[in-house]
Write a protein that holds these residues in place. Structure first.
Motif, PDB file in Angstrom:
ATOM      1  N   CYS A  48      28.662  26.903   8.703  1.00 51.45           N
ATOM      2  CA  CYS A  48      28.433  27.091   9.629  1.00 51.45           C
ATOM      3  C   CYS A  48      29.482  25.566  10.369  1.00 51.45           C
ATOM      4  CB  CYS A  48      27.036  26.261   9.921  1.00 51.45           C
ATOM      5  SG  CYS A  48      25.806  27.280   8.860  1.00 51.45           S
ATOM      6  N   HIS A  49      29.833  25.020   9.490  1.00 54.15           N
ATOM      7  CA  HIS A  49      30.565  24.072   9.485  1.00 54.15           C
ATOM      8  C   HIS A  49      32.520  23.976   9.730  1.00 54.15           C
ATOM      9  CE1 HIS A  49      27.286  21.046   9.681  1.00 54.15           C
ATOM     10  NE2 HIS A  49      26.628  21.611   8.423  1.00 54.15           N
ATOM     11  N   GLY A  50      32.528  25.010   9.598  1.00 58.52           N
ATOM     12  CA  GLY A  50      34.334  25.600  10.039  1.00 58.52           C
ATOM     13  C   GLY A  50      34.876  25.300   8.232  1.00 58.52           C
ATOM     14  N   ALA A  51      36.250  26.391   8.955  1.00 62.35           N
ATOM     15  CA  ALA A  51      36.978  26.265   7.333  1.00 62.35           C
ATOM     16  C   ALA A  51      37.861  24.800   7.454  1.00 62.35           C
ATOM     17  CB  ALA A  51      37.855  26.928   7.628  1.00 62.35           C
ATOM     18  N   ALA A  64      19.257  27.769  22.451  1.00 63.65           N
ATOM     19  CA  ALA A  64      18.575  28.477  23.387  1.00 63.65           C
ATOM     20  C   ALA A  64      17.491  28.534  22.122  1.00 63.65           C
ATOM     21  CB  ALA A  64      19.266  30.546  23.208  1.00 63.65           C
ATOM     22  N   ALA A  65      17.540  28.164  20.915  1.00 63.89           N
ATOM     23  CA  ALA A  65      16.358  28.545  19.726  1.00 63.89           C
ATOM     24  C   ALA A  65      15.786  26.857  20.099  1.00 63.89           C
ATOM     25  CB  ALA A  65      16.956  29.091  18.247  1.00 63.89           C
ATOM     26  N   GLY A  66      16.343  25.503  20.907  1.00 66.80           N
ATOM     27  CA  GLY A  66      16.259  24.586  19.839  1.00 66.80           C
ATOM     28  C   GLY A  66      17.023  23.555  19.935  1.00 66.80           C
ATOM     29  N   ARG A  67      17.710  24.282  18.570  1.00 64.62           N
ATOM     30  CA  ARG A  67      18.115  23.702  17.358  1.00 64.62           C
ATOM     31  C   ARG A  67      19.929  23.456  18.134  1.00 64.62           C
ATOM     32  NH1 ARG A  67      15.883  27.719  13.372  1.00 64.62           N
ATOM     33  NH2 ARG A  67      13.483  27.554  13.952  1.00 64.62           N
ATOM     34  N   LEU A  87      24.352  10.735   3.657  1.00 64.06           N
ATOM     35  CA  LEU A  87      24.469  11.828   3.465  1.00 64.06           C
ATOM     36  C   LEU A  87      24.794  13.127   2.050  1.00 64.06           C
ATOM     37  CD1 LEU A  87      28.219  11.372   4.464  1.00 64.06           C
ATOM     38  CD2 LEU A  87      27.297  12.025   6.603  1.00 64.06           C
ATOM     39  N   PHE A  88      24.202  12.410   0.987  1.00 66.33           N
ATOM     40  CA  PHE A  88      23.841  13.204   0.121  1.00 66.33           C
ATOM     41  C   PHE A  88      22.545  13.607   0.153  1.00 66.33           C
ATOM     42  CE2 PHE A  88      21.623  13.401  -4.307  1.00 66.33           C
ATOM     43  CZ  PHE A  88      22.244  14.218  -4.449  1.00 66.33           C
ATOM     44  N   GLU A  89      21.753  12.895   0.750  1.00 65.58           N
ATOM     45  CA  GLU A  89      19.894  13.203   0.684  1.00 65.58           C
ATOM     46  C   GLU A  89      19.991  14.260   2.312  1.00 65.58           C
ATOM     47  OE1 GLU A  89      17.278   9.224   0.581  1.00 65.58           O
ATOM     48  OE2 GLU A  89      19.401   8.392  -0.941  1.00 65.58           O
ATOM     49  N   ILE A  90      20.674  13.358   3.128  1.00 63.99           N
ATOM     50  CA  ILE A  90      20.435  14.597   4.121  1.00 63.99           C
ATOM     51  C   ILE A  90      20.792  16.549   3.417  1.00 63.99           C
ATOM     52  CG2 ILE A  90      21.557  16.258   5.770  1.00 63.99           C
ATOM     53  CD1 ILE A  90      21.661  12.559   7.077  1.00 63.99           C
ATOM     54  N   THR A  91      22.334  16.791   2.168  1.00 68.47           N
ATOM     55  CA  THR A  91      22.224  17.710   1.844  1.00 68.47           C
ATOM     56  C   THR A  91      21.318  17.761   0.809  1.00 68.47           C
ATOM     57  OG1 THR A  91      23.964  16.682   2.428  1.00 68.47           O
ATOM     58  CG2 THR A  91      24.342  18.222   0.802  1.00 68.47           C
ATOM     59  N   LYS A  92      20.899  16.707  -0.183  1.00 70.23           N
ATOM     60  CA  LYS A  92      20.157  17.937  -0.861  1.00 70.23           C
ATOM     61  C   LYS A  92      18.405  18.168  -0.333  1.00 70.23           C
ATOM     62  CE  LYS A  92      18.482  16.031  -4.987  1.00 70.23           C
ATOM     63  NZ  LYS A  92      18.677  15.213  -6.665  1.00 70.23           N
ATOM     64  N   TYR A  93      18.116  17.256  -0.064  1.00 68.64           N
ATOM     65  CA  TYR A  93      16.890  16.862   0.818  1.00 68.64           C
ATOM     66  C   TYR A  93      16.407  17.832   2.811  1.00 68.64           C
ATOM     67  CZ  TYR A  93      16.999  14.190  -3.054  1.00 68.64           C
ATOM     68  OH  TYR A  93      16.618  13.231  -4.739  1.00 68.64           O
ATOM     69  N   ALA A  99      15.508  12.576  10.043  1.00 66.23           N
ATOM     70  CA  ALA A  99      15.621  13.060  11.636  1.00 66.23           C
ATOM     71  C   ALA A  99      13.219  12.661  12.371  1.00 66.23           C
ATOM     72  CB  ALA A  99      15.741  14.027  12.045  1.00 66.23           C
ATOM     73  N   GLY A 100      12.333  12.923  11.015  1.00 72.15           N
ATOM     74  CA  GLY A 100      11.183  12.569  10.546  1.00 72.15           C
ATOM     75  C   GLY A 100      10.099  14.208  11.019  1.00 72.15           C
ATOM     76  N   PRO A 101       8.911  14.427  10.679  1.00 71.55           N
ATOM     77  CA  PRO A 101       8.358  15.228  10.308  1.00 71.55           C
ATOM     78  C   PRO A 101       8.510  16.692  11.682  1.00 71.55           C
ATOM     79  CG  PRO A 101       7.139  13.344  10.049  1.00 71.55           C
ATOM     80  CD  PRO A 101       8.437  13.210  10.019  1.00 71.55           C
ATOM     81  N   GLY A 102       8.025  17.804  11.412  1.00 68.87           N
ATOM     82  CA  GLY A 102       8.358  18.495  12.114  1.00 68.87           C
ATOM     83  C   GLY A 102      10.201  18.790  12.878  1.00 68.87           C
ATOM     84  N   TYR A 103      10.749  17.685  12.374  1.00 70.17           N
ATOM     85  CA  TYR A 103      12.382  18.135  12.912  1.00 70.17           C
ATOM     86  C   TYR A 103      12.663  19.551  12.532  1.00 70.17           C
ATOM     87  CZ  TYR A 103      17.046  17.991  13.809  1.00 70.17           C
ATOM     88  OH  TYR A 103      18.201  18.165  15.129  1.00 70.17           O
ATOM     89  N   VAL A 104      12.827  20.693  13.271  1.00 67.52           N
ATOM     90  CA  VAL A 104      13.312  21.615  12.278  1.00 67.52           C
ATOM     91  C   VAL A 104      15.203  22.020  12.321  1.00 67.52           C
ATOM     92  CG1 VAL A 104      13.635  24.095  12.402  1.00 67.52           C
ATOM     93  CG2 VAL A 104      11.241  22.666  13.202  1.00 67.52           C
ATOM     94  N   SER A 105      15.808  22.492  11.825  1.00 66.23           N
ATOM     95  CA  SER A 105      17.237  22.454  11.617  1.00 66.23           C
ATOM     96  C   SER A 105      17.358  24.098  10.976  1.00 66.23           C
ATOM     97  CB  SER A 105      17.188  21.067  11.183  1.00 66.23           C
ATOM     98  OG  SER A 105      19.455  22.089  10.416  1.00 66.23           O
ATOM     99  N   ASP A 106      18.423  24.087  11.037  1.00 59.48           N
ATOM    100  CA  ASP A 106      19.146  25.401  10.072  1.00 59.48           C
ATOM    101  C   ASP A 106      19.903  24.553   9.750  1.00 59.48           C
ATOM    102  OD1 ASP A 106      18.316  27.466  12.428  1.00 59.48           O
ATOM    103  OD2 ASP A 106      20.209  26.991  13.319  1.00 59.48           O
ATOM    104  N   MET A 107      20.188  23.490   8.895  1.00 63.75           N
ATOM    105  CA  MET A 107      21.070  22.968   7.964  1.00 63.75           C
ATOM    106  C   MET A 107      19.733  24.066   7.039  1.00 63.75           C
ATOM    107  SD  MET A 107      22.769  20.266   6.654  1.00 63.75           S
ATOM    108  CE  MET A 107      22.789  20.074   5.128  1.00 63.75           C
ATOM    109  N   PRO A 108      20.488  24.456   5.768  1.00 59.83           N
ATOM    110  CA  PRO A 108      19.608  24.862   4.651  1.00 59.83           C
ATOM    111  C   PRO A 108      19.025  23.690   3.584  1.00 59.83           C
ATOM    112  CG  PRO A 108      21.343  26.048   4.457  1.00 59.83           C
ATOM    113  CD  PRO A 108      21.473  24.795   5.468  1.00 59.83           C
ATOM    114  N   VAL A 109      17.981  22.768   2.486  1.00 63.91           N
ATOM    115  CA  VAL A 109      17.853  22.321   1.688  1.00 63.91           C
ATOM    116  C   VAL A 109      18.714  22.819   0.953  1.00 63.91           C
ATOM    117  CG1 VAL A 109      15.960  21.193   0.456  1.00 63.91           C
ATOM    118  CG2 VAL A 109      16.527  21.392   2.774  1.00 63.91           C
TER     119      VAL A 109
END
Length: 147
Positions: A48-51, A64-67, A87-93, A99-109
């Motif tokens: 996703c983030h590129g080589a 188009a999906a709003g993300r 950055l660690f907490e974003i990656t881990k959790y 971003a707050g509750p209900g925020y939808v992201s394609d980034m996996p936990v």
């Protein structure tokens, strides 16, 4: 000349060549950590983030999906604007933690997928890729939060 002496000289020459020609890490992380970080980045993040840490096109505009597409982790992105702990907490959790509750992201936990050490290694690898001026500014951000 003694065969053992020749072997010893060859081993010495190869070792010296490796020492002098393999770049020394610039970020303070050791080579083993950076190798782990690069391996994990290539298998878990690069899709996703590129080589080259370049992110996805139009990363600042919702798709188009709003993300939001995956941002770059190179100097052109905003990754370096954040302290390493964030950055660690974003990656881990996940992004939702900030971003707050209900925020939808394609980034996996990655909490159940990567160890803490692997996450820190990836972050060290990413930081190692930044130019020296960006690493310096990131260090200043880190210093500000420690005050």
């Amino acid at each position: 000349m003694n065969r053992y002496l020749v072997v010893a000289l060859v081993v010495f020459a190869v070792s010296a060549g490796i020492y002098w020609f393999v770049p020394t890490p610039r970020s303070g992380a050791d080579r083993e950590t950076l190798a782990i970080g690069e391996r994990v980045y290539r298998t878990e993040c690069a899709i996703c983030h590129g080589a080259s840490l370049e992110g996805q096109p139009n990363w600042q505009s919702r798709n188009a999906a709003g993300r939001l597409p995956a941002p770059p982790h190179d100097a052109s992105g905003h990754t370096w604007h954040h302290p390493m702990q964030v950055l660690f907490e974003i990656t881990k959790y996940g992004v939702g933690r900030f971003a707050g509750p209900g925020y939808v992201s394609d980034m996996p936990v990655y909490e159940a997928r990567l160890s803490d050490g692997e996450i820190w290694a990836v972050l060290a690898y990413i930081r190692e890729q930044w130019p020296s001026d960006v690493r310096k500014r990131h260090s200043e951000i880190e210093a500000q939060i420690r005050k």
